[in-house]
Design a protein around this motif. Structure first.
Motif, PDB file in Angstrom:
ATOM      1  N   LEU B  43     -10.094 -10.297  -2.613  1.00 23.87           N
ATOM      2  CA  LEU B  43      -8.887 -11.016  -3.234  1.00 23.87           C
ATOM      3  C   LEU B  43      -8.176 -10.720  -4.396  1.00 23.87           C
ATOM      4  CD1 LEU B  43     -10.046 -12.989  -0.842  1.00 23.87           C
ATOM      5  CD2 LEU B  43      -8.808 -14.981  -1.927  1.00 23.87           C
ATOM      6  N   GLU B  44      -7.193 -10.435  -4.580  1.00 24.03           N
ATOM      7  CA  GLU B  44      -6.408 -10.260  -5.696  1.00 24.03           C
ATOM      8  C   GLU B  44      -5.717 -11.264  -6.235  1.00 24.03           C
ATOM      9  OE1 GLU B  44      -3.560  -7.049  -5.462  1.00 24.03           O
ATOM     10  OE2 GLU B  44      -3.186  -7.124  -7.356  1.00 24.03           O
ATOM     11  N   PHE B  45      -5.956 -11.862  -7.461  1.00 21.17           N
ATOM     12  CA  PHE B  45      -5.420 -12.996  -7.993  1.00 21.17           C
ATOM     13  C   PHE B  45      -3.979 -12.640  -8.604  1.00 21.17           C
ATOM     14  CE2 PHE B  45      -5.475 -16.855 -10.240  1.00 21.17           C
ATOM     15  CZ  PHE B  45      -4.520 -16.695 -11.489  1.00 21.17           C
ATOM     16  N   LEU B  46      -2.888 -13.231  -7.947  1.00 18.53           N
ATOM     17  CA  LEU B  46      -1.705 -12.980  -8.298  1.00 18.53           C
ATOM     18  C   LEU B  46      -0.942 -13.720  -9.555  1.00 18.53           C
ATOM     19  CD1 LEU B  46      -0.109 -12.653  -4.894  1.00 18.53           C
ATOM     20  CD2 LEU B  46      -0.823 -10.651  -6.427  1.00 18.53           C
ATOM     21  N   ILE B  47      -1.229 -15.365  -9.293  1.00 16.58           N
ATOM     22  CA  ILE B  47      -0.382 -16.304 -10.266  1.00 16.58           C
ATOM     23  C   ILE B  47      -1.020 -17.756  -9.869  1.00 16.58           C
ATOM     24  CG2 ILE B  47       1.297 -16.478  -8.828  1.00 16.58           C
ATOM     25  CD1 ILE B  47       3.201 -16.788 -11.092  1.00 16.58           C
ATOM     26  N   TYR B  48      -1.135 -18.364 -10.880  1.00 20.17           N
ATOM     27  CA  TYR B  48      -1.278 -20.017 -10.664  1.00 20.17           C
ATOM     28  C   TYR B  48      -0.320 -20.669 -11.587  1.00 20.17           C
ATOM     29  CZ  TYR B  48      -3.474 -21.311 -15.159  1.00 20.17           C
ATOM     30  OH  TYR B  48      -3.223 -21.614 -16.670  1.00 20.17           O
ATOM     31  N   PHE B  49      -0.234 -21.915 -10.844  1.00 24.63           N
ATOM     32  CA  PHE B  49       0.858 -22.919 -11.324  1.00 24.63           C
ATOM     33  C   PHE B  49      -0.049 -24.119 -11.776  1.00 24.63           C
ATOM     34  CE2 PHE B  49       5.010 -21.303 -10.420  1.00 24.63           C
ATOM     35  CZ  PHE B  49       4.823 -20.524  -9.557  1.00 24.63           C
ATOM     36  N   PRO B  61       1.773  -8.054  -8.837  1.00 28.70           N
ATOM     37  CA  PRO B  61       1.861  -6.571  -8.899  1.00 28.70           C
ATOM     38  C   PRO B  61       2.864  -5.664  -9.353  1.00 28.70           C
ATOM     39  CG  PRO B  61       1.196  -7.505  -6.918  1.00 28.70           C
ATOM     40  CD  PRO B  61       1.722  -8.616  -7.638  1.00 28.70           C
ATOM     41  N   SER B  62       4.216  -6.167  -9.293  1.00 34.57           N
ATOM     42  CA  SER B  62       5.373  -5.482  -9.936  1.00 34.57           C
ATOM     43  C   SER B  62       6.361  -6.636 -10.113  1.00 34.57           C
ATOM     44  CB  SER B  62       5.784  -4.531  -8.916  1.00 34.57           C
ATOM     45  OG  SER B  62       6.403  -4.973  -7.751  1.00 34.57           O
ATOM     46  N   ASP B  63       7.699  -6.136 -10.246  1.00 35.59           N
ATOM     47  CA  ASP B  63       8.752  -6.940 -10.620  1.00 35.59           C
ATOM     48  C   ASP B  63       9.487  -7.202  -9.425  1.00 35.59           C
ATOM     49  OD1 ASP B  63      10.975  -4.429 -12.299  1.00 35.59           O
ATOM     50  OD2 ASP B  63       9.881  -4.629 -10.323  1.00 35.59           O
ATOM     51  N   ARG B  64       9.093  -6.726  -8.348  1.00 29.97           N
ATOM     52  CA  ARG B  64       9.551  -7.198  -7.110  1.00 29.97           C
ATOM     53  C   ARG B  64       8.757  -8.583  -6.538  1.00 29.97           C
ATOM     54  NH1 ARG B  64       8.112  -4.553  -3.178  1.00 29.97           N
ATOM     55  NH2 ARG B  64       6.121  -3.443  -3.763  1.00 29.97           N
ATOM     56  N   PHE B  65       7.925  -8.982  -7.158  1.00 35.49           N
ATOM     57  CA  PHE B  65       7.117 -10.183  -6.937  1.00 35.49           C
ATOM     58  C   PHE B  65       7.647 -11.395  -7.757  1.00 35.49           C
ATOM     59  CE2 PHE B  65       3.685  -8.946  -3.945  1.00 35.49           C
ATOM     60  CZ  PHE B  65       3.942  -7.597  -3.933  1.00 35.49           C
ATOM     61  N   GLN B  84       5.703  -0.685   2.067  1.00 36.60           N
ATOM     62  CA  GLN B  84       4.465  -0.634   3.108  1.00 36.60           C
ATOM     63  C   GLN B  84       3.139  -1.254   2.481  1.00 36.60           C
ATOM     64  OE1 GLN B  84       4.771   3.029   4.910  1.00 36.60           O
ATOM     65  NE2 GLN B  84       5.935   2.232   6.764  1.00 36.60           N
ATOM     66  N   GLU B  85       3.095  -0.780   1.088  1.00 38.57           N
ATOM     67  CA  GLU B  85       1.875  -1.174   0.499  1.00 38.57           C
ATOM     68  C   GLU B  85       1.553  -2.620   0.216  1.00 38.57           C
ATOM     69  OE1 GLU B  85       3.998   0.925  -0.735  1.00 38.57           O
ATOM     70  OE2 GLU B  85       4.450   0.757  -2.814  1.00 38.57           O
ATOM     71  N   ASP B  86       2.812  -3.456   0.486  1.00 42.48           N
ATOM     72  CA  ASP B  86       2.834  -4.759   0.332  1.00 42.48           C
ATOM     73  C   ASP B  86       2.133  -5.420   1.585  1.00 42.48           C
ATOM     74  OD1 ASP B  86       6.184  -4.862  -1.022  1.00 42.48           O
ATOM     75  OD2 ASP B  86       4.111  -4.455  -1.881  1.00 42.48           O
ATOM     76  N   SER B  87       1.974  -4.784   2.655  1.00 44.92           N
ATOM     77  CA  SER B  87       1.369  -5.227   3.783  1.00 44.92           C
ATOM     78  C   SER B  87       0.047  -5.982   3.422  1.00 44.92           C
ATOM     79  CB  SER B  87       1.206  -4.326   4.781  1.00 44.92           C
ATOM     80  OG  SER B  87       2.359  -3.948   5.398  1.00 44.92           O
TER      81      SER B  87
END
Lengths: 113, 117
Positions: B43-49, B61-65, B84-87
């Protein structure tokens, strides 16, 4: 950054036997938590066991126990009396004081009847 | 509800499209987490609130997220111009409070499997 390494991609164990899953981690923090999670085919992540780094005593939850070696940065999971329902992916994870989780790549465990 | 729910459970989209993934945490849980699980990876940690605010967005991962949380409850993870790498499977978890203060178990949702064609 922290890293968590699980060097066993796949393991199998005979039902009722004992199996140990390995995990090593790298951190510069002094205070952190360590976890083992189970992910069955349903994808639902389930907490198996956790360990606070400041506690020397190894955590135990029924058939699950850990061998926490802080100096060696090792955190292995022992499953005793393996059951068919233990078949799953097992992930080792660490949590740092900045609330960031780091997961290993997982070990796929198969319990053989 | 009884647990963390996520919708949709599966999403297939075309490259370049935007997608929104939704997470409904357990009622009363103030902390919410997003992870990405790629095939064969951990699991890759993305963000928490914590509440509605995200103290650290560096895991995205990028400014698209982007992600937001409103009313201290529902959260959406938005991926713009999907590649595709977002899959991957995107997992959400919630807990009673910030883990740094006192340990609170994270409860995970079943995830959303995103496939970008």
């Amino acid at each position: 950054a922290q890293t968590v390494t699980q060097s066993q991609p796949e393991m199998s164990v005979q039902e009722a036997e004992t199996v140990t899953l390995s995990c090593t981690y790298d951190t510069s923090e002094n205070n952190y938590y360590l976890f083992w999670y189970k992910q069955p085919p349903s994808r639902q992540m389930i907490l198996v066991i956790r360990q606070e780094a400041y506690k020397q005593q190894n955590a135990t939850e029924n058939r699950f126990s850990v061998n926490f070696q802080k100096a060696a940065k090792s955190f292995s999971l022992k499953i005793s009396d393996s059951q068919l329902g233990d078949t799953a992916m097992y992930f080792c994870a660490s949590l740092n004081p900045s609330n960031q989780f780091y997961f290993g790549t997982g070990t796929s465990l198969t319990v053989i009847p | 509800g009884a647990g963390v729910s996520q919708s949709p459970s599966n999403k297939v989209t075309e490259k370049g499209k935007d997608v929104e993934l939704r997470c409904d945490p357990i009622s009363g849980h103030t902390a919410l987490y997003w992870y990405r699980q790629s095939l064969g990876q951990g699991l890759e940690f993305l963000i928490y609130f914590q509440g509605n605010s995200a103290p650290d967005k560096s895991g995205l991962p990028s400014d698209r997220f982007s992600a937001e949380r409103t009313g201290g409850s529902v959260s959406t993870l938005t991926i713009q111009r999907t590649q595709q790498e977002d899959s991957a499977v995107y997992l959400c978890a919630s807990s009673l409070g910030t883990l740094a203060v006192s340990y609170n178990e994270q409860f995970f949702g079943p995830g959303t499997r995103l496939t970008v064609l």
